[in-house]
Design a protein around this motif. Structure first.
Motif, PDB file in Angstrom:
ATOM      1  N   LYS A 627     -16.561  67.393  97.345  1.00 17.71           N
ATOM      2  CA  LYS A 627     -16.351  66.219  98.180  1.00 17.71           C
ATOM      3  C   LYS A 627     -16.270  66.610  99.654  1.00 17.71           C
ATOM      4  O   LYS A 627     -16.840  65.947 100.516  1.00 17.71           O
ATOM      5  CB  LYS A 627     -15.076  65.489  97.744  1.00 17.71           C
ATOM      6  N   HIS A 631     -18.887  65.307 102.573  1.00 17.58           N
ATOM      7  CA  HIS A 631     -18.452  64.541 103.739  1.00 17.58           C
ATOM      8  C   HIS A 631     -19.265  64.857 104.976  1.00 17.58           C
ATOM      9  O   HIS A 631     -19.311  64.070 105.914  1.00 17.58           O
ATOM     10  CB  HIS A 631     -16.982  64.844 104.026  1.00 17.58           C
ATOM     11  N   VAL A 638     -19.258  59.105  98.987  1.00 24.19           N
ATOM     12  CA  VAL A 638     -18.729  59.795  97.810  1.00 24.19           C
ATOM     13  C   VAL A 638     -17.817  58.843  97.072  1.00 24.19           C
ATOM     14  O   VAL A 638     -16.854  58.327  97.636  1.00 24.19           O
ATOM     15  CB  VAL A 638     -17.939  61.047  98.227  1.00 24.19           C
ATOM     16  N   SER A 640     -15.238  58.570  94.011  1.00 27.70           N
ATOM     17  CA  SER A 640     -14.481  59.294  92.990  1.00 27.70           C
ATOM     18  C   SER A 640     -14.160  58.339  91.854  1.00 27.70           C
ATOM     19  O   SER A 640     -13.623  57.270  92.089  1.00 27.70           O
ATOM     20  CB  SER A 640     -13.148  59.793  93.554  1.00 27.70           C
TER      21      SER A 640
END
Lengths: 660, 660
Positions: A627, A631, A638, A640
């Motif tokens: 992640k 970024h 992204v 999750s």
């Protein structure tokens, strides 16, 4: 672990408060007076000591000059009190020296004052608590070598008290100051009565002799003597610290604000003067002797007093002389003094976070200092002040004398700049004023500020010259460092702001062309299936599963499972010669964006959330690393998709996640 | 900061290797022999010393028994060598003692052996490097009081070398061992020749006397004497450590594997025996005296030798006697010994990470131990071993004698269990075997293992009894602790696995009903607009912007901007009496899910990514906290929409993000 921390926090700090509690009634003068004066009056606990021990370097005869030095300090005090009365009438908003200097001398000088004030608040806390530790040691001699520790405990108590915040009533802050003033006035008056009836006893240190320092073996003479008197005067100016408090807090007063503030200032000035001079006279009469290094410079019958001698502060020595032998009187004076010192320290715990939050709002300090904590105090500011004060206390090993020098230096930086700013203020006013009488009044006011400027600059220069190598340079460095930090933070925030600012003339509703969704797969387990379901639910233009081939056996197993479950999403295997997950994934994303640059790439990452902090340790933290890398890719979102393990329900509120 | 760390890592460890490099050619016996024997042969550096100094407690006369003790050790050695030859024929897979015990005595005993082996590898490194530090001190006396430090530096060198990994050729590992064996054989042969011609000099310590301990003032007598001999025997069994290496590494050998391993075992046994016995005989002939506390127990002309006396190891004392006075000979022996000790330590750096990775794969140790680093070594395992070894070295202040005791204890735990397991193995075989000759052969083999079991159990018991309070309890605690960790980790991983396992009988393609997208808004700036654009691009069933009202002024400003820009998304303001972002947001999400439980809630969080780690410090980390809280909400997906600040391009590769 964090649950434990949370529990501890609740016990120490209490339940959170609602924001409405912020609104407070204005302070009537009878409460404002003690609260605003604690800082100035508490200097009685150490300023007389500092005057005496500076003069004592030139022997006993020199200490007899202490009342004269006190009178000189009183003169400066009166000039500053009257000049601040002018200032508060001109600037009744509560911005204090910072506002006055910023308005009249520009933002750069404003930054100097702001930095000096921040340093001052740290030193207020450091000086008050180490001085309080001295009084604690006067009552409990066993603590005499643990002053830094005792002072730090006091700071910690202040920190917790201020994190708890608005729980206390205002009278709780006012009463200790009233009691202290009453006690001191009683002590001085009773001492004066006894002296006049000829029945005043002597201080415990009266029978001792002072060994003057080498250079003053012939007493106070020549250049060195003059310089020593100047030094005693400048050190004694510690009695003036805190008289700027009313002007920085006008806005919390009941109306008429400026007038109330002016009155309070006058009362503080008179009380300060009376108490300081009274203490110095009484000390001379009772033969109090304090020196900076008692073990070497104090002699009993020609011999050094030795390491077991404990030098008590002037106030407790006076109490011993006046209430001859009555131990309770000594303890009472010590307790009252500790009380007022705590109030002075406590006041800094209000002022520092307020100023810091103000500066943070203007982008000069980190944003975190603006956050109000559970109990509405600026908790980060409170913690920062506490930590800084403890650091300073330990850096100077709880040596009040050095701390007071630094303190005076910082305070007089802002006094001097404030006087200079007022000088400029009146010059500006003069341009607009026409009437003869009115012009004369402004001229008078300007003259007062000029005198104030000269006197406070004098103190500043003396401290700088005589104490620069004795630690004062550190206060200078502290102020400069703070200024540099403020400067660069301000630049950083301004840059970020301009980078992120929205152009209101343009349309804000442009959309990416299409959404390309990727699901990161490692093994076929429930979190992965959920991530795929969620990705499909968002109906992307294109959807593919991505598996990075780190271990051949694992990849094959996953592919077999994929087919067996007949998952309706194509899976792409990415080679990874160096066994990292992020690199091949990012290469793949870049190739997608090269083909269709306006597409939005959404990467779905299945994660599981574990219940205990230690569980986190034993799972790979691949998700976090991937992640972080993603970024930095333009055009990538992204997502999750968490899967909560059962232990999160049993374990309570813990927060951590891992990629499986 | 991390960039700096990255650079340092590249210098120390080198560029990453591709996974293909993992494939390696099998080891021919001429290379395998030295690599596999370094561990066993290196014990020559300390085992004779330990035998001699244990016996020396009972005075000089007792040390004359050392060759007999050596013979007893040799007996055990031979039994173990032949029994391991049987084992390697029966279990030629390279699983070693762990596999043998697990197969025959069950997983719990397997866990004991695994824990004991892990502890052993740590102690191999600790013992080898502290022993090497002693030889360093024998050459550079200035380092005699810094053994723990020198040993730690050696461990650090081994760690870095192993992190660099497969760079070294195999001959680099083999040559030091060949040289050591050649050097030692030369030393012993030359010494024997000199002794026979009567021209062998004496060791430097020959002229000293030994003061026996109180309880042995009358020499080796009674129970205490017998116990001391047993103790010398058990300590001397340190010479046996490392003979299990070939069986754990059969799989790396060239074919025929089991036969090659058997041969290597025999050569190691013979070499070990010859060298140990030779050293002990030579030490007796040249009058070498070593004791555990030289300052007190060694006397010169009846007086203690005093603190400036430095006790050299047996091998360098022998070198001095044999190469009389030729300093080069002493240095050569020291260098050769250090070389073989380094190879022994290095071998543990292969074995420990391999075993740990094996255990991690079975879910007994943290998953991280399975990760191969840049250079294909199990870098986490290598680092763990290095840190553990350094901790042990400092915990025992670099005392070789105590470390050897712990080492022997650990090694004989696995020897004993391995012998017991083979006993069970043969008993099982016996059931299947029918022919008379065949049964007799199995009976013979079982008998050998029985003898091995008795002997190794004897050593184990003696060490446990005589050394339990002298630090051996720590090895026991270490083994038990490791077992407990392995047990609970295994339970945890099994539970997670069963929780996450996919039910292959069910359909894996259920989809959430609808997608409800939320965009978290604070101020109207570019990252927020991008998040809204991305959210809209994913075409959710419902989209709303969420603003948590923490500061009234800010909320109003945001609403005004929202209207001015005519953003086509409805905005919802959530009240937050306690000024937190997460709580009202989660309440809102729960109310959404209460109405439509099958909906998927996607929360879009605009974040910005800053370039330098220090920039991260001065931005609020609200985004991180909100994301952590949301991870615990069922049915919620968190989508981060990053906005990269310009400084990320200038600053390079740093990774951190903040909510603005």
């Amino acid at each position: 672990m964090p649950a434990l921390f949370d529990g501890l926090k609740r016990i120490l700090v209490g339940r959170p408060f609602r924001t409405e509690r912020l609104k407070r009634k204005p302070l009537p003068p009878r409460i404002a007076l003690p609260i605003f004066s604690s800082s100035a009056l508490s200097s009685l606990a150490y300023a007389p000591d500092e005057i005496l021990l500076t003069l004592a370097m030139a022997g006993v005869a020199a200490t007899l000059l202490s009342p004269q030095v006190g009178l000189a300090v009183l003169l400066v005090l009166l000039v500053l009190v009257f000049s601040y009365r002018q200032s508060v009438a001109a600037y009744p908003s509560g911005g204090g020296d910072y506002e006055i200097v910023r308005t009249n001398l520009g933002p750069r000088s404003g930054a100097v004052v702001a930095a000096a004030l921040l340093v001052d608040f740290v030193l207020t806390v450091a000086v008050s608590s180490t001085s309080a530790a001295q009084y604690v040691a006067a009552v409990i001699p066993a603590l005499k070598d643990e002053k830094a520790l005792v002072a730090s405990v006091i700071v910690a108590v202040l920190v917790i008290g201020n994190l708890r915040g608005r729980g206390q009533g205002r009278w709780a802050l006012a009463i200790p100051v009233y009691l202290f003033v009453a006690g001191m006035l009683l002590l001085i008056l009773w001492g004066a009565v006894l002296a006049m009836t000829g029945s005043l006893g002597m201080a415990p240190s009266a029978e001792l002799q002072i060994r003057p320092e080498q250079e003053f073996s012939t007493g106070l003479q020549g250049m060195a003597g003059a310089l020593l008197i100047l030094r005693a005067f400048s050190t004694g100016s510690a009695a003036l610290t805190g008289i700027e408090v009313p002007i920085s807090n006008v806005h919390t007063l009941s109306k008429p604000r400026a007038r109330n503030a002016g009155r309070i200032l006058l009362v503080i000035g008179v009380l300060s003067g009376v108490l300081t001079l009274g203490t110095l006279f009484l000390a001379r009469t009772t033969g109090v002797k304090v020196v900076s290094d008692p073990q070497q410079s104090l002699l009993r019958d020609g011999q050094p007093v030795g390491p077991e001698y404990m030098q008590a502060p002037v106030l407790t020595q006076l109490a011993e002389a006046v209430f001859a032998g009555a131990g309770l009187g000594v303890i009472l004076v010590a307790v009252l003094t500790i009380g007022v010192l705590l109030m002075a320290g406590n006041h800094a715990f209000n002022s520092f976070p307020n100023l810091a939050s103000h500066l943070a709002g203007d982008g000069f300090l980190p944003r975190q200092l603006r956050t109000r904590g559970d109990r509405l105090g600026f908790s980060n500011g409170i913690l920062a002040l506490g930590l800084a004060a403890i650091a300073v206390i330990f850096a100077f090993k709880g040596d009040v004398t050095i701390l007071v020098q630094l303190y005076v230096l910082g305070v007089f930086v802002s006094f001097t700049l404030s006087q200079a700013a007022m000088l400029r203020h009146w010059s500006r006013i003069l341009v607009q004023v026409t009437g003869r009488a009115a012009r004369a009044a402004v001229h008078r006011k300007r003259l007062l500020n000029l005198v104030g400027l000269v006197l406070s600059a004098l103190v500043l220069i003396v401290v700088l010259i005589t104490r620069f190598t004795h630690g004062a340079w550190l206060a200078v460095v502290g102020i400069l460092l703070l200024m540099a930090i403020m400067e660069s933070l301000s630049r950083h925030y301004r840059q970020v702001d301009s980078e992120l600012a929205v152009d209101f003339t343009q349309e804000a509703t442009a959309l990416p062309a299409r959404v390309h969704a990727l699901v990161l797969v490692s093994t076929v387990r429930k979190p992965v299936l959920r991530a795929i379901a969620f990705a499909r639910a968002s109906r992307p233009s294109k959807l593919e599963a991505i598996m990075v081939d780190v271990e051949a056996a694992k990849t094959e197993r996953t592919l077999a499972d994929w087919q067996q479950l007949q998952i309706p999403v194509p899976i792409t295997i990415l080679a990874s010669p160096y066994r990292t997950i992020a690199d091949p994934l990012i290469d793949h994303i870049r190739s997608i964006r090269r083909v269709s640059p306006r597409d939005l790439v959404v990467v779905y990452i299945p994660e599981y959330v574990v219940g205990h902090w230690w569980e986190q340790l034993v799972h790979n933290q691949t998700a976090l690393r991937v992640k972080n890398r993603l970024h930095h890719e333009p055009g990538v979102v992204v997502a999750s998709v968490p899967w909560r393990l059962l232990s999160t329900e049993a374990g309570g509120s813990e927060e951590s996640s891992a990629h499986h």
